[in-house]
Design an enzyme around this catalytic site. Sequence first.
Site, short mmCIF file in Angstrom:
data_model
loop_
_atom_site.label_atom_id
_atom_site.label_comp_id
_atom_site.label_asym_id
_atom_site.label_seq_id
_atom_site.Cartn_x
_atom_site.Cartn_y
_atom_site.Cartn_z
CG ASP A 77 -4.21 -8.80 -7.30
OD1 ASP A 77 -3.97 -9.95 -8.16
OD2 ASP A 77 -3.26 -8.46 -6.04
CG ASN B 48 0.07 1.21 -3.90
OD1 ASN B 48 -0.72 0.72 -4.42
ND2 ASN B 48 1.69 0.86 -3.55
CG HIS C 24 -0.19 -7.99 -5.97
ND1 HIS C 24 -1.76 -7.12 -6.08
CD2 HIS C 24 1.02 -6.46 -5.51
CE1 HIS C 24 -1.08 -5.91 -5.32
NE2 HIS C 24 -0.44 -5.74 -5.62
N GLY D 235 0.84 -1.50 0.14
CA GLY D 235 0.04 0.02 -0.15
C GLY D 235 0.50 1.11 -0.12
#
Length: 231
Positions: free
Chosen positions: A206, A125, A209, A94
């Site tokens: 997802d 990010n 990744h 994150g």
Amino acid sequence: MYRIVSGIAALALLAGCKGDAPAPEASTAPIIASADAPSDLPPVMGPEKRILAVGDSLFAGYGLNPGESYPSRLEAALRAQGVNARVTNAGVSGDTSAAGAQRFGFVLDSQKVKPDLVIIEFGGNDLLRALPPAETRKNIEAMLSEAKKRGLNVVLMGMLTPPNLGSEFRAQFEAIYPELAKKYGAMLVPFFLDGLVGKPELIQDDHVHPNAKGVEEVVKRTAGTVASAIN
């Protein structure tokens, strides 16, 4: 051709968080973590080379089992090449480049032994949040500047933008890594996720990744650069 293919890869890997796959939460793991290396590392000779890997979820091992993160597999790959490497995983899921820059000095201060090499990996990010490239540049430059002041060798992992952010954004963002690597004498990996292009079997569900096999592919393509930076 490299730019076109890599741009497609960046879109496939990063745009997933814009759709039905949620962005990863900030990690509750410690900021400093030992590399989750397997216990069957090959024996090596020579002085130990300390490597500090500072980054986001791509280093932290988001969605992977212990021992499958990039820093862990990098350590194993380097040892297989005869390099007595010890990699410390300071990846936090994150993290933006701003969060990385904020903790960078603390991470360096927390090392019991001065690292022989620091690997810096941020920007994914920032792209997910469409943060201004100028902010990303400022934050990555702050880390490179701090590393240079401390006399540390650096490998900088580059990122490329998805096409949906526009050509002007792309030009500004993608110039960050080669320009700053040149300015601060860092070795550059132009696109950290290169090798995962068009290979969904190497990506987690997802769509963002790399899975364990994907990590191995990334390690295969980057271990040589890392090895040359510490020799």
